[in-house]
Scaffold this active site. Structure first.
Site, short mmCIF file in Angstrom:
data_model
loop_
_atom_site.label_atom_id
_atom_site.label_comp_id
_atom_site.label_asym_id
_atom_site.label_seq_id
_atom_site.Cartn_x
_atom_site.Cartn_y
_atom_site.Cartn_z
N ASP A 1 8.13 31.73 -56.68
CA ASP A 1 8.69 30.34 -55.97
C ASP A 1 8.82 31.20 -54.28
O ASP A 1 8.84 32.17 -54.22
CB ASP A 1 9.94 30.41 -56.34
CG ASP A 1 10.40 28.57 -56.83
OD1 ASP A 1 10.54 28.03 -55.43
OD2 ASP A 1 11.99 28.45 -56.70
N GLU B 1 9.08 31.18 -48.12
CA GLU B 1 9.37 30.03 -46.94
C GLU B 1 9.78 31.05 -45.59
O GLU B 1 10.29 30.81 -44.32
CB GLU B 1 9.15 29.15 -46.64
CG GLU B 1 8.13 28.74 -47.92
CD GLU B 1 9.26 28.15 -48.83
OE1 GLU B 1 8.14 27.73 -50.19
OE2 GLU B 1 10.10 28.80 -49.35
N ASP C 1 10.86 20.77 -53.59
CA ASP C 1 11.97 20.27 -53.91
C ASP C 1 12.44 18.78 -53.56
O ASP C 1 12.25 18.18 -52.73
CB ASP C 1 13.64 20.68 -53.74
CG ASP C 1 13.34 22.46 -54.18
OD1 ASP C 1 12.83 22.59 -54.98
OD2 ASP C 1 14.23 23.29 -53.88
#
Length: 780
Positions: free
Chosen positions: A437, A440, A504
């Site tokens: 995950d 960024e 998400d």
């Protein structure tokens, strides 16, 4: 980034230099290069060459069908990495020639011709067909007064490159678009599928799926005209897609040089094949990864008893489950990532994982590249120099996500080895794969990388190093055929480390549509496998959304039940949700022989499993804007239902299509739009005319001997049809079947020896065993 103020003027803070004409063209036949020197004003005499900038444009080619263009103002600046890895064809040299009128470089079926006389003109053609061109005011070096652009937001997003004089330089190119030409790609973008009219910044951010921000930014676009453009810069690239000049795509980077590749088709699949040859093809992924993944969800309460309840519940309801995923809170709060199971809820992780393996499940664990200050690993990493540092020698930290977290510096080989050692311990405990995950939230101002990398280039490129560290470890420990990650962030080249999921999203029909658009855009950038959170991530979907999304999710390349604040087991919604998930999970497992063949096309050609319609039907202009349906492989059309009432509008290309979920019904004629209503247990799923779809003998798991007991379902085969259908092996041996239609007879033969294979034509089935031939006569 816009530099002009309408057609006539540049913006007040911009000083523009354009390639105006050609002074000289020099070719090097041995090297296969053509270098063009372009003054930034019309030269009328020798005096005009003094005190005058010159732009150098060099053309070369790494492989047939690809032309590389490098635009330079000053070439003597420091060159700091990282750079995208581009793999050319060894020993290849394009043909270059020069005459009084122009210079030409030809690479395979692609030619660029730069005219000597008149205004600047560099035209690209494919097999004699015009593709695009660089015209006057296309090649530009733009000096921008810094204060006009140095806002807090710009600094945070890496949009500045100010020199000591408060001015930043940008280099841009503009390539023409013809009327009706559509632009696609630029990564996993959740907005309009067709990018015309959009401003797109290639800058990875954690922005969800409801805005212009994206987790996976790729500086590559493909057009409906059958060519692509890859801007070979890992830093921010600013695209103006028919948004500054209506008839051009503009792309710009800060600095003194710009490099890009024009990639020929003529078909979109040819473009992807060549692009992924340059930047890397997705590898094969393990068969088990195509099964259903179930997660603990994010902020829900769970322990081993919860896990067992979920696994038992799926088995009791006859829903095949392949992977169980432990999300963030398998570790203790405030300590992510320390890679230690929280003993309060998982006191015996090795025993628990062994028990899950005994039930035939694979295990995935959530990780990220951040080390929270409360983690015991923080001081260990800080002391060893494994975290990204600030210019004053300290550790870069912030409190977003985890309190006081630092960022692992994967440009440091020792830090990478250290991080992998922590994951290796989890593999030893029984974890099979990782959800990698984040990746960024990477700073650019005031930070120093171990290898001296440019922070602006590292912002997007960090995802590449992060996923390489994780995926590479899995390849070493599990073998290339059994390595898979579930990654969120990526950039060009990230397709070589599958799988990626859409991030998400909200739990609404609108977000379901956003997710599909993102996946289709990403697929047009060479990413062959893609997934999303069934039902959405944020909030809790109502049962209608969950059931519609389940059908869509189980007809995606990879399928995962995951959410944020609530569990995503189907019985948490209603009994019908259980029926829907059961039905489509069994359907997907039965389609594994077909899906495995589509996955082989990912590996061999870079063609995604989930395909925008234009990839399969580039000659049908009606499909060029479609973003609410897709092809799953080359033969199955899927149209998800985005409404609770079941109404769906979809477009069928030419031919007689067959419904897979309503066997025995009449064929559906194409070249038209279709409006239907579907119950929750259905959606438009149609077989392409002239296709053969192998269906497996099992529907309880994805990893089985796919050729044994396979049924070849033949759909509207034309007279004279002949094709070899290869069914991959799975846990058995592969088999090749030759399918022919002559008159009213369909014959299928094989020299291989699969057990109990069969053929179905127009609802009639004939079966055989081992090598031999089966014939079915239509109309009998």
């Amino acid at each position: 980034m816009k530099f002009t103020d309408g057609y006539w003027h540049t913006r007040p803070e911009v000083d523009a230099l354009y390639a105006v004409e050609v002074d000289d063209i020099r070719v090097d036949e041995a090297a296969g290069t053509m270098t063009v020197y372009a003054p930034t004003t019309t030269i009328r005499g020798r005096g005009d060459t003094l005190n005058r900038p010159l732009i150098t444009v060099t053309y070369s080619s790494p492989a047939p069908g690809v032309v590389t263009v490098k635009v330079e103002h000053w070439s003597g600046g420091a060159r700091r990495g990282p750079e995208f890895a581009v793999t050319g064809e060894e020993g290849f040299r394009p043909a270059v020639k020069l005459d009084d009128d122009a210079g030409e470089l030809t690479s395979g079926n692609l030619t660029v011709r730069v005219s000597r006389g008149g205004p600047w003109n560099a035209a690209f053609t494919c097999e004699g067909r015009d593709l695009t061109a660089s015209l006057p005011k296309s090649v530009g070096v733009m000096h921008v007064a810094g204060r006009a652009h140095r806002t807090d937001t710009a600094v945070a997003r890496g949009l500045t490159g100010l020199g000591p004089d408060g001015v930043t330089s940008w280099v841009h190119e503009q390539l023409t678009l013809e009327p009706g030409e559509q632009v696609y790609g630029l990564g996993e973008r959740f907005g309009p599928f067709v990018k015309n009219g959009q401003v797109v910044d290639i800058w990875n951010e954690d922005g969800g799926t409801a805005s212009e921000l994206a987790y996976k930014n790729v500086p590559f676009y493909l057009t409906s005209k059958g060519y692509g453009v890859f801007v070979a810069h890992p830093e921010r690239v600013s695209f103006e897609v028919a948004s500054e000049v209506n008839t051009r795509v503009q792309f710009s980077v800060a600095g003194q040089s710009l490099e890009y590749h024009v990639i020929a088709g003529p078909e979109p699949k040819d473009v992807l094949r060549r692009y992924t040859a340059l930047t890397g093809r997705p590898p094969a992924v393990p068969a088990w990864s195509f099964g259903l993944w179930l997660s603990t969800s994010f902020t829900t309460d769970y322990d081993e008893a919860t896990v067992n309840e979920f696994v038992d519940g799926m088995a009791q309801r006859d829903i095949p489950l392949s992977v169980f995923h432990f999300d963030c809170f398998w570790m203790r709060e405030y300590q992510w990532s320390d890679f230690e199971w929280d003993p309060r809820v998982f006191p015996d992780p090795e025993g628990m994982l062994a028990r899950l393996h005994e039930r035939g499940l694979k295990v995935c664990a959530w990780i990220n590249p951040y080390i929270a200050q409360r983690s015991a690993l923080f001081e260990e990493a800080r002391a060893a120099g494994y975290l990204v540092r600030t210019a004053d020698g300290g550790v870069w930290q912030w409190d977003l996500w985890q309190a006081g977290m630092g960022l692992v510096d994967f440009t440091n080989p020792d830090a990478t080895a250290w991080y992998r050692s922590k994951l290796a311990r989890l593999l030893d405990q029984g974890v099979d794969c990782f959800k990698s995950d984040f990746g960024e939230r990477v700073p650019v101002d005031g930070v120093v990388w171990h290898d001296g990398s440019d922070p602006h280039k590292m912002h997007n490129y960090y995802a590449q190093l992060y996923n390489e560290a994780v995926h590479g470890l899995l390849v070493e420990r599990r073998g290339a055929e059994d390595a898979v990650v579930f990654a969120r962030s990526a950039t060009a080249g990230g397709q070589t480390m599958p799988v990626h999921w859409g991030g998400d999203c909200d739990s609404t029909f609108a977000a379901m549509g956003e997710s599909l658009r993102g996946g289709l855009s990403l697929g047009l950038c060479g990413f062959g496998y893609w997934s999303h959170d069934i039902g959405g991530f944020e909030n809790t979907p109502d049962p209608a959304v969950f059931k519609r999304w389940a059908a869509f999710g189980l007809l995606s390349s990879h399928s995962r039940l995951h959410g944020s604040q609530s569990y995503r087991v189907p019985w948490a919604f209603d009994d019908e949700a259980v029926d829907v998930v059961r039905k489509f999970t069994h359907l997907k497992m039965s389609l594994m022989p077909y899906l495995a063949g589509a996955a082989e096309q990912v590996r061999s050609d870079g063609t995604p499993m989930m395909r925008a319609m234009l990839l399969e039907f580039p000659g049908d202009r009606a499909v060029h804007t479609l973003d609410t349906q897709y092809m799953l492989g080359d033969s199955l059309l899927v149209a998800p239902v985005f409404r609770a009432d079941g109404r769906v509008d979809y477009y069928l290309p030419a031919g007689e299509w067959t419904r897979l979920l309503q066997p025995g019904g009449p064929a559906v004629p194409g070249s038209r739009w279709v409006t239907e209503e579907h119950g929750f247990d259905s959606l438009p799923l149609l077989a392409r005319p002239g296709s053969v779809i192998p269906v497996g003998s099992r529907d309880d798991r994805p990893d089985y001997a796919w050729a044994d007991g396979v049924t070849l379902r033949c759909f509207e085969l034309p007279d004279g049809y002949e094709r070899d259908v290869v069914v991959p092996g799975g846990t058995g041996e592969p088999a090749t079947f030759t399918v022919r239609r002559t008159g009213d007879t369909v014959r299928v033969s094989t020299t291989d020896a699969p057990a109990g294979w069969g053929v179905e034509v127009s609802g009639r089935t004939a079966r055989a065993a081992g090598a031999g031939e089966v014939a079915i006569t239509l109309g009998d």
